[in-house]
Design an enzyme around this catalytic site. Structure first.
Site, PDB file in Angstrom:
ATOM      1  CE  LYS A  53      -3.857  -2.325   2.239  1.00 39.04           C
ATOM      2  NZ  LYS A  53      -4.692  -2.613   3.410  1.00 39.04           N
ATOM      3  CD  GLN A  97      -3.740  -4.221   6.498  1.00 42.01           C
ATOM      4  OE1 GLN A  97      -3.862  -3.179   5.851  1.00 42.01           O
ATOM      5  NE2 GLN A  97      -4.054  -5.399   6.009  1.00 42.01           N
ATOM      6  CG  ASP A 120     -10.007   0.031   4.910  1.00 43.13           C
ATOM      7  OD1 ASP A 120      -9.734  -0.501   3.832  1.00 43.13           O
ATOM      8  OD2 ASP A 120      -9.320  -0.081   5.945  1.00 43.13           O
TER       9      ASP A 120
HETATM   10  N1  GUN Z   1      -7.108  -6.689   5.785  1.00 40.21           N
HETATM   11  C1  GUN Z   1      -7.417  -7.434   4.695  1.00 40.21           C
HETATM   12  N2  GUN Z   1      -8.022  -6.686   3.763  1.00 40.21           N
HETATM   13  C2  GUN Z   1      -8.112  -5.440   4.273  1.00 40.21           C
HETATM   14  C3  GUN Z   1      -8.647  -4.214   3.776  1.00 40.21           C
HETATM   15  O1  GUN Z   1      -9.194  -4.114   2.673  1.00 40.21           O
HETATM   16  N3  GUN Z   1      -8.520  -3.143   4.614  1.00 40.21           N
HETATM   17  C4  GUN Z   1      -7.947  -3.237   5.844  1.00 40.21           C
HETATM   18  N4  GUN Z   1      -7.891  -2.134   6.585  1.00 40.21           N
HETATM   19  N5  GUN Z   1      -7.448  -4.346   6.331  1.00 40.21           N
HETATM   20  C5  GUN Z   1      -7.532  -5.443   5.546  1.00 40.21           C
END
Ligand code: GUN
Length: 305
Positions: A53, A97, A120
């Protein structure tokens, strides 16, 4: 031979469209859009995702920080972290996350993120906006899948879409977004009876359960479009032998594992009209949509200021 729905091509298009928006934002505000990722604990998969990311944010010129905290961090400590990020004017997007350590109240932490900084799309305000068709950041993986279907001009209206899996991150928002595109939507889950029978009526089958090659020929209608969200590590050679052709098994020896989706790849090849491969299908889209949400959040915050 079914058509391969290549997520990397769609990701590249999304990123290319974001570059001029980032440049215009810089031009008008004198700063870059800003994203802060909050990473708690040492989950290796989360560390890999977060590194991807931030690398993509760097590539697009999006300012980013990763705040890392030990696995022992409490809910209250995280709430204090989020409160500070909510206050910082140059932070447009906050991403916590997941998964958080088991002792942390994830719902409270996600609820604490200001909806306008929730890149998100997990905040109940944004989920509500999505379900009622109002503009808001949408959860990245399902939003990316909608972009992929659009890119490949796969008709959704009037089709029967079966989503297998009801997670808050993928299954539920996927169903809401397909409904918004006028699909007839069925959500299946671990308590569903006659799973194969229902799946076999799907024009669009979405696997989002996180179980390696769980959906098989008996779940796939001939000609279906298969969207495979699962990324599962198969490290049991006996299981790998039942999923992969001999030429791919050679890689098992090298790596000690192979990746597969939720849908059996050989059965997809035999039956589907189009499908997303694993890896390279849905995966690349999630991060691109996170960048899309971050730039969108930055633009909306400036417009409202
Ligand atoms: N963990 C797995 N997929 C995601 C996501 O799309 N966003 C976040 N914040 N954590 C994740």
């Amino acid at each position: 031979m079914p058509r391969i729905l290549d997520g990397k091509t769609v990701r590249d298009q999304i990123k290319a469209e974001l570059k001029p928006r980032v440049a215009a934002f810089r031009e008008s505000t004198g700063r870059a859009p800003g994203l802060v990722v909050v990473l708690v604990g040492n989950d290796p998969a989360s560390e890999v995702y977060v590194a991807s990311k931030t690398a993509t944010a760097d590539e697009l010129g999006i300012y980013n920080e990763t705040l890392t905290y030990p696995a022992t961090t409490t809910t209250d400590e995280l709430l204090a972290v989020i409160a500070r990020l909510n206050e910082r004017p140059e932070v447009d997007g906050i991403l916590v996350q997941l998964p958080l350590p088991a002792h942390v109240d994830s719902q409270r932490v996600l609820l604490a993120v200001l909806p306008e900084k929730d890149v998100d799309g997990f905040h109940p305000c944004n989920i509500g906006a999505m379900v009622t068709g109002r503009p808001a950041p949408k959860p990245c993986t399902p939003a990316g899948i909608i972009e992929l279907l659009k890119y490949y001009q796969i008709p959704v209206e009037g089709k029967h879409a079966v989503v297998v899996g009801r997670s808050d991150i993928v299954g539920k928002p996927m169903a809401a977004l397909l409904l918004q595109q006028n699909a007839t939507v069925t959500i299946c889950h671990s308590k569903t009876r006659n799973l194969a029978e229902i799946c076999r009526t799907a024009d669009i089958l979405v696997g989002a359960i996180g179980r390696p090659a769980f959906l098989k020929a008996e779940h796939i209608q001939p000609g279906a479009v298969v969207i495979d969200v699962g990324v599962n590590r198969v490290d049991d050679y006996g299981l790998a032998e039942t999923i992969f052709p001999p030429e791919r098994l050679a890689n098992f020896a090298k790596k000690g594992y192979l990746l597969t989706g939720d849908v059996n790849p050989a059965d997809i090849e035999k039956l589907a009209s189009a499908y997303t491969p694993v890896p390279g299908g849905v995966g690349p889209l999630t991060i691109a949509m996170l960048m899309f949400n971050t730039v969108g959040a930055a633009e909306r915050r400036i417009a409202q200021a």
